[in-house]
Design a protein around this motif. Structure first.
Motif, short mmCIF file in Angstrom:
data_model
loop_
_atom_site.label_atom_id
_atom_site.label_comp_id
_atom_site.label_asym_id
_atom_site.label_seq_id
_atom_site.Cartn_x
_atom_site.Cartn_y
_atom_site.Cartn_z
N LYS A 18 18.06 44.23 19.18
CA LYS A 18 16.90 44.31 20.08
C LYS A 18 17.22 43.71 21.45
CE LYS A 18 14.32 46.41 17.20
NZ LYS A 18 14.30 47.85 17.32
N GLN A 20 17.43 43.55 25.18
CA GLN A 20 16.65 44.18 26.24
C GLN A 20 17.42 43.99 27.54
OE1 GLN A 20 12.77 42.38 26.09
NE2 GLN A 20 12.24 43.44 24.23
N ASN A 43 18.89 48.99 20.02
CA ASN A 43 18.58 47.92 20.95
C ASN A 43 17.56 48.47 21.93
OD1 ASN A 43 20.38 45.50 20.43
ND2 ASN A 43 21.88 47.16 20.37
N GLU A 44 17.38 47.86 23.05
CA GLU A 44 16.46 48.36 24.06
C GLU A 44 17.16 48.39 25.41
OE1 GLU A 44 12.58 46.53 23.89
OE2 GLU A 44 12.62 46.53 21.72
N THR A 46 18.57 50.04 28.73
CA THR A 46 18.18 51.11 29.64
C THR A 46 19.37 51.47 30.53
OG1 THR A 46 17.34 49.54 31.25
CG2 THR A 46 15.77 50.37 29.64
N ASN A 67 17.95 53.63 21.78
CA ASN A 67 17.86 52.78 22.97
C ASN A 67 16.93 53.45 23.98
OD1 ASN A 67 19.73 50.30 23.01
ND2 ASN A 67 21.00 51.87 22.05
N LYS A 68 17.06 53.09 25.22
CA LYS A 68 16.25 53.69 26.28
C LYS A 68 17.16 54.19 27.41
CE LYS A 68 12.29 50.83 25.18
NZ LYS A 68 11.38 49.76 25.59
#
Length: 143
Positions: A18, A20, A43-44, A46, A67-68
């Motif tokens: 996770k 970020q 995870n997150e 970007t 993810n993003k």
């Protein structure tokens, strides 16, 4: 100063943390172990992983599902050495470049990809859940 020895490290797994982050950290991309395999799934993160997948890179396996990541896949010029690419469940957009057909394993499902697919040996599940992809193995394009 601590020295990290990475000569024998072939795979880095940072999945399910996770994290970020706006980008993949520089320490990950600057170490020699990245030349083999990295898993950043769930995870997150970007931004874009493009710098890890460039044509001159030596990465064999890149997994980053869930993810993003947001970038134009059609502009990606991936390394011929890359064998596995999993970008499923991200925010990847545009079209699927022809060079991915040479990969051993691929997953681009659940993104924002569009346009007609080039001939591929991959099953429908690899491309499922995108905004407007069409052509075999998906339904035919309209018009």
């Amino acid at each position: 100063m601590m020295k990290i020895v990475t000569d024998n490290l072939r795979h880095l797994d940072l999945s399910y943390n996770k994290f970020q982050m706006g980008t993949i950290p520089g320490w990950v991309t600057s170490m020699s172990f990245v030349s083999r395999s990295i898993d950043l799934s769930e995870n997150e993160i970007t931004g874009s992983p493009e710098h890890l997948l460039l044509k001159e890179g030596e990465m064999l396996e890149f997994q980053a599902s869930g993810n993003k990541f947001r970038f134009d896949l059609g502009r990606l010029n991936i390394s011929e050495r890359l064998q596995t690419l999993d970008l499923s469940r991200n925010l990847v957009f545009r079209n699927v470049p022809g060079m991915v057909t040479g990969l051993f394993k691929l997953n681009l499902s659940q993104n924002h990809l569009c346009e007609k697919l080039l001939a591929t040996r991959f099953p429908r599940s690899v491309f499922a859940g995108n905004d407007c992809l069409c052509g075999s193995p998906l339904p035919p394009c309209k018009g």
